[in-house]
Motif scaffolding. Structure first.
Motif, PDB file in Angstrom:
ATOM      1  N   SER A 100       0.826  -1.206   0.000  1.00 42.88           N
ATOM      2  CA  SER A 100       0.000   0.000   0.000  1.00 42.88           C
ATOM      3  C   SER A 100       0.860   1.255   0.000  1.00 42.88           C
ATOM      4  O   SER A 100       0.586   2.213  -0.732  1.00 42.88           O
ATOM      5  CB  SER A 100      -0.927  -0.010   1.218  1.00 42.88           C
ATOM      6  N   ALA A 101       1.919   1.274   0.805  1.00 48.39           N
ATOM      7  CA  ALA A 101       2.802   2.436   0.841  1.00 48.39           C
ATOM      8  C   ALA A 101       3.558   2.604  -0.472  1.00 48.39           C
ATOM      9  O   ALA A 101       3.820   3.731  -0.909  1.00 48.39           O
ATOM     10  CB  ALA A 101       3.776   2.315   2.010  1.00 48.39           C
ATOM     11  N   GLN A 104       0.213   3.528  -3.122  1.00 47.38           N
ATOM     12  CA  GLN A 104      -0.614   4.686  -2.778  1.00 47.38           C
ATOM     13  C   GLN A 104       0.169   5.782  -2.061  1.00 47.38           C
ATOM     14  O   GLN A 104      -0.295   6.924  -1.980  1.00 47.38           O
ATOM     15  CB  GLN A 104      -1.781   4.257  -1.891  1.00 47.38           C
ATOM     16  N   ASN A 106       0.652   5.749   1.126  1.00 46.88           N
ATOM     17  CA  ASN A 106       0.203   5.714   2.511  1.00 46.88           C
ATOM     18  C   ASN A 106      -0.271   4.308   2.851  1.00 46.88           C
ATOM     19  O   ASN A 106      -0.847   3.613   2.000  1.00 46.88           O
ATOM     20  CB  ASN A 106      -0.948   6.699   2.754  1.00 46.88           C
ATOM     21  N   ALA A 107      -0.027   3.891   4.086  1.00 44.16           N
ATOM     22  CA  ALA A 107      -0.506   2.607   4.586  1.00 44.16           C
ATOM     23  C   ALA A 107      -1.084   2.836   5.973  1.00 44.16           C
ATOM     24  O   ALA A 107      -0.481   3.537   6.803  1.00 44.16           O
ATOM     25  CB  ALA A 107       0.618   1.581   4.634  1.00 44.16           C
ATOM     26  N   TYR A 108      -2.265   2.274   6.224  1.00 38.65           N
ATOM     27  CA  TYR A 108      -2.967   2.489   7.483  1.00 38.65           C
ATOM     28  C   TYR A 108      -3.313   1.151   8.129  1.00 38.65           C
ATOM     29  O   TYR A 108      -3.583   0.153   7.441  1.00 38.65           O
ATOM     30  CB  TYR A 108      -4.269   3.277   7.269  1.00 38.65           C
ATOM     31  N   ALA A 127      -6.145   1.811   1.681  1.00 38.49           N
ATOM     32  CA  ALA A 127      -5.725   3.214   1.683  1.00 38.49           C
ATOM     33  C   ALA A 127      -6.781   4.133   1.088  1.00 38.49           C
ATOM     34  O   ALA A 127      -6.972   5.259   1.555  1.00 38.49           O
ATOM     35  CB  ALA A 127      -4.410   3.349   0.917  1.00 38.49           C
ATOM     36  N   HIS A 144     -12.564   6.459   8.382  1.00 41.15           N
ATOM     37  CA  HIS A 144     -12.490   5.220   7.605  1.00 41.15           C
ATOM     38  C   HIS A 144     -13.875   4.878   7.087  1.00 41.15           C
ATOM     39  O   HIS A 144     -14.827   4.731   7.875  1.00 41.15           O
ATOM     40  CB  HIS A 144     -11.947   4.083   8.488  1.00 41.15           C
ATOM     41  N   HIS A 161       0.205   4.765  10.803  1.00 44.39           N
ATOM     42  CA  HIS A 161       0.254   5.431   9.500  1.00 44.39           C
ATOM     43  C   HIS A 161       1.694   5.412   9.004  1.00 44.39           C
ATOM     44  O   HIS A 161       2.580   6.035   9.594  1.00 44.39           O
ATOM     45  CB  HIS A 161      -0.254   6.865   9.624  1.00 44.39           C
ATOM     46  N   ARG A 163       4.074   6.417   5.887  1.00 44.76           N
ATOM     47  CA  ARG A 163       4.067   7.331   4.745  1.00 44.76           C
ATOM     48  C   ARG A 163       5.304   7.122   3.884  1.00 44.76           C
ATOM     49  O   ARG A 163       6.378   6.827   4.397  1.00 44.76           O
ATOM     50  CB  ARG A 163       4.048   8.797   5.200  1.00 44.76           C
ATOM     51  N   SER A 174       2.515   9.085  -3.607  1.00 46.11           N
ATOM     52  CA  SER A 174       2.710   7.817  -4.289  1.00 46.11           C
ATOM     53  C   SER A 174       3.937   7.897  -5.189  1.00 46.11           C
ATOM     54  O   SER A 174       4.092   8.863  -5.943  1.00 46.11           O
ATOM     55  CB  SER A 174       1.478   7.467  -5.132  1.00 46.11           C
TER      56      SER A 174
END
Length: 400
Positions: A100-101, A104, A106-108, A127, A144, A161, A163, A174
Motif C-alpha cells: 500500500s505504501a 498509494q 500511505n498505509a494504514y 488506503a 475510515h 500510519h 508514509r 505515491s
C-alpha cells in the motif's frame, strides 16, 4: 455565431485523484492500479514487500549491559512476529502495508490495545477508504469508510500510519504519481504493443484504388476490410482484391522506430523509481554471475534498509508509548539477507571465533542450530593481550 457564452467555473487543486475524478487533463499522470500492474512495476513492488515482510520484525528490550534481548513476553511481539489480526498472519499484514505504501504512498492499520495500553492487534485498512484531517491542536484524525456505507472515526493514537515521501508531514505521495511521466510512457508503450499483438503484428498499410471513390464508399470499404482481416484470429485469412486495388504496407515497424529498445529504457526507469536493481526485477540483459550477487546486496543496502527504517520509526512512535520506548524498540533483522553463501559465512565465522568476539553457541545460533555444552566460552589467540600486561621490564628493574 452563437451570441451567448457559457460561464466557466474552475477549481484550483493539486490533488491528482480529485483531478482524475473531475476529468481534468493532467500533463503527466498515471493510473495507480494500471501502473502497479505493469510487469516490471509489479515485480519491484513484490520484491520490496515480500523480502521485507519475510525478515524477522521483533520487539527488543534493552539490557543493563548495553545489549538487547527479544521481548517475547510483550503482546506486541506476537502481533509483529506471528498473527497481526485474527486470521491474518504477520507476513500477510506486513506485505499488505508495504504494498500500500509503495503504490498509494500511505498505509494504514487500526490499532487494538488492552487495558494496559499494549497493542494486541493491527487491522490493515484499504488506503483509498481513509481520509486524514488535521485538528486545531495539530493532531490528526482519520475517517475510515466502512463497507456498509458508514464511517468510522479514529484518533491519531488509534492508527498506524506509514508514509512514503511527504510534503506536509500528513500524507505521503505515491511513487507512481511522483514519476507519473515515466509510468505514463511505459503504459503507453505497453498499450501500443498490445494493439500490435491484437493485429498479429501485421504492418499497417493502405488500399490503393486506380480510380477515385466517394466518401461513403471509402468508409464502407474500410469497415469491411477491418471486419475481415484486422485481428489476431484473422492472421491467416486469404485477401482477394479486385477492380485494380492494391494493398501497400508502410515501411515503419517496431525495429525501425527503436520501439523495443525504448521499452527496455522505460523498464529501467521503473526500476530506478523503486530503487530495485534491474537483475532483481528480472531484467538480465547485462547480468553476469558476479554482478547479480552485488546487485542483491545493493538491494538490501540501498532499497530494503531505508524502507525498513521507515516502517520501524512509524511503528516505534505509534505502537510504543514514550515511557515504553525508553526500554523497548522495534527493529528488522536484515542479517538473513546479507549473510552470503556458505563458504563466505563460514570464513567470517572463523575470523570472529578466532578473534574472540563470537562463541561457538553464538555461531550456531546464527545457523539455527541447537546450543552445545561449553559453547559459551570465548577464546583469545595466545599472541594477543593487553598492552604491557606481559612486560617484564619493571620486574628486571626491581631486581637490579
Amino acid at each position: 455565431m452563437w451570441p451567448f457564452r457559457k460561464t466557466e467555473t474552475r477549481i484550483a487543486t493539486s490533488d491528482p485523484f480529485l483531478g482524475e475524478f473531475l476529468g481534468a487533463r493532467w500533463q503527466a499522470s498515471a493510473d495507480i492500479e494500471k501502473a502497479s500492474g505493469h510487469a516490471v512495476a509489479h515485480r519491484c513492488i513484490s520484491v520490496i514487500a515480500e523480502n521485507l515482510a519475510s525478515v524477522p520484525l521483533k520487539v527488543y528490550k534493552r539490557t543493563e549491559d548495553g545489549g538487547r534481548e527479544a521481548a517475547t513476553e510483550h503482546p506486541l511481539y506476537g502481533v509483529l512476529h506471528d498473527e497481526t489480526a485474527p486470521g491474518l498472519t504477520a507476513f500477510e499484514a506486513r506485505e499488505w502495508l508495504l504494498a500500500s505504501a509503495l503504490t498509494q504512498g500511505n498505509a494504514y492499520a487500526r490499532i487494538d490495545r488492552n487495558g494496559r495500553g499494549q497493542v494486541t492487534a493491527l487491522h490493515p485498512l484499504v488506503a483509498g477508504t481513509v481520509t486524514v484531517e488535521v485538528l486545531k491542536s495539530g493532531r490528526l484524525r482519520y475517517k475510515h469508510a466502512l463497507p456498509d456505507g458508514g464511517t468510522e472515526t479514529l484518533l491519531q493514537d488509534e492508527v498506524l500510519h506509514i508514509r512514503y515521501r511527504t510534503k506536509d508531514g500528513i500524507l505521503g505521495m505515491s511513487p507512481i504519481q511522483i514519476a507519473a511521466a515515466a509510468f505514463g510512457l511505459a503504459l503507453a508503450q505497453q498499450d501500443q504493443a498490445g494493439a500490435a499483438a491484437e493485429n498479429a503484428f501485421r504492418p499497417a498499410g493502405a488500399l490503393v484504388f486506380p480510380d477515385k471513390i466517394g466518401g461513403a464508399g471509402k468508409e464502407s470499404v474500410t469497415a469491411k476490410f477491418k471486419e475481415r482481416f484486422v485481428g489476431a484470429l484473422k492472421a491467416n485469412e486469404v485477401m482477394i482484391l479486385d477492380g485494380g486495388a492494391k494493398f501497400e504496407t508502410f515501411s515503419f515497424n517496431s525495429k525501425d522506430s527503436e520501439f523495443l529498445d525504448s521499452r527496455k529504457l522505460s523498464n529501467l526507469d521503473i526500476c530506478r523509481v523503486f530503487g530495485v536493481p534491474p537483475s532483481v526485477a528480472g531484467i538480465t540483459d547485462d547480468a553476469t554471475y558476479s554482478n547479480i550477487g552485488e546487485e542483491s546486496r545493493a538491494l538490501v543496502m540501498r532499497c530494503l534498509a531505508p524502507w525498513a527504517k521507515r516502517v520501524e520509526m512509524a511503528m516505534n512512535i505509534a505502537l510504543l508509548s514514550p515511557e515504553a520506548r525508553k526500554t523497548l524498540f522495534i527493529e528488522h533483522d536484515l542479517n538473513a539477507l546479507t549473510r552470503g553463501d556458505l563458504s563466505t559465512r563460514y570464513a567470517a565465522y572463523r575470523m570472529a571465533r578466532e578473534g574472540g568476539w563470537l562463541s561457538a553457541n553464538d555461531i550456531r545460533g546464527y545457523e539455527n542450530m541447537s546450543r552445545i555444552e561449553g559453547g559459551d566460552e570465548y577464546i583469545q589467540p595466545l599472541n594477543m593481550g593487553l598492552l604491557g600486561a606481559n612486560d617484564n621490564r619493571s620486574k628486571l628493574d626491581d631486581a637490579a
